[in-house]
Enzyme design. Sequence first.
Site, PDB file in Angstrom:
ATOM      1  N   CYS A  32      24.188  10.606  36.143  1.00 48.62           N
ATOM      2  CA  CYS A  32      23.044   9.753  36.502  1.00 48.62           C
ATOM      3  C   CYS A  32      22.087  10.426  37.473  1.00 48.62           C
ATOM      4  O   CYS A  32      21.006   9.907  37.712  1.00 48.62           O
ATOM      5  CB  CYS A  32      23.545   8.452  37.123  1.00 48.62           C
ATOM      6  SG  CYS A  32      24.501   8.757  38.611  1.00 48.62           S
ATOM      7  N   CYS A  79      30.744   5.579  39.920  1.00 50.94           N
ATOM      8  CA  CYS A  79      29.947   5.572  41.164  1.00 50.94           C
ATOM      9  C   CYS A  79      30.876   5.689  42.375  1.00 50.94           C
ATOM     10  O   CYS A  79      30.524   6.334  43.371  1.00 50.94           O
ATOM     11  CB  CYS A  79      29.118   4.292  41.255  1.00 50.94           C
ATOM     12  SG  CYS A  79      28.257   3.884  39.719  1.00 50.94           S
TER      13      CYS A  79
HETATM   14 FE1  FES Z   1      24.825   6.919  39.556  1.00 46.51          FE
HETATM   15 FE2  FES Z   1      26.176   4.765  40.098  1.00 46.51          FE
HETATM   16  S1  FES Z   1      24.859   5.082  38.399  1.00 46.51           S
HETATM   17  S2  FES Z   1      26.359   6.705  41.021  1.00 46.51           S
END
Ligand code: FES
Length: 143
Positions: A35, A104
């Site tokens: 992400c 995460c």
């Molecule tokens: Fe990137 Fe949660 S979506 S750390």
Amino acid sequence: MALYSEKVMDHFRNPRNVGVIENADGVGEVGNAKCGDIMTMYLKIDNDVISDVKFETFGCGSAIASSSMATELIKGKPVSEALKLTNKAVAEALDGLPAYKMHCSVLAEEAIKSALKDYYDKNGIAYDADLLGGEHDCEHCCE
Ligand code: FES
């Protein structure tokens, strides 16, 4: 059922221990390739105890809540305990995260381990590389 627990919302809205420690004894920065989120953890260590910890997270709400909870879990604890903190323990302390958000919490575990590794390296202390672990195996906690 709400997607996020009250604890997650609380730590997201009022994150504990946000900031920077000048002259930290250990600093760890990690990123999540999936992400692009980034987390930096700062540790102050006195007599093998984490006397202070702060973090900066440029990332999603779950990453912010995870880093906040992780700092609470290790503050005032011996380094040996901080070393054992897992992302699962962080998620459990938050009363759970949605399965697709477990990665995460991995950032928080990795940021702490990276900061401890920095502390060991700076002080020439030998450590068990397995404990500070290479890559986290997401298959066992995520998805
Ligand atoms: Fe990137 Fe949660 S979506 S750390």
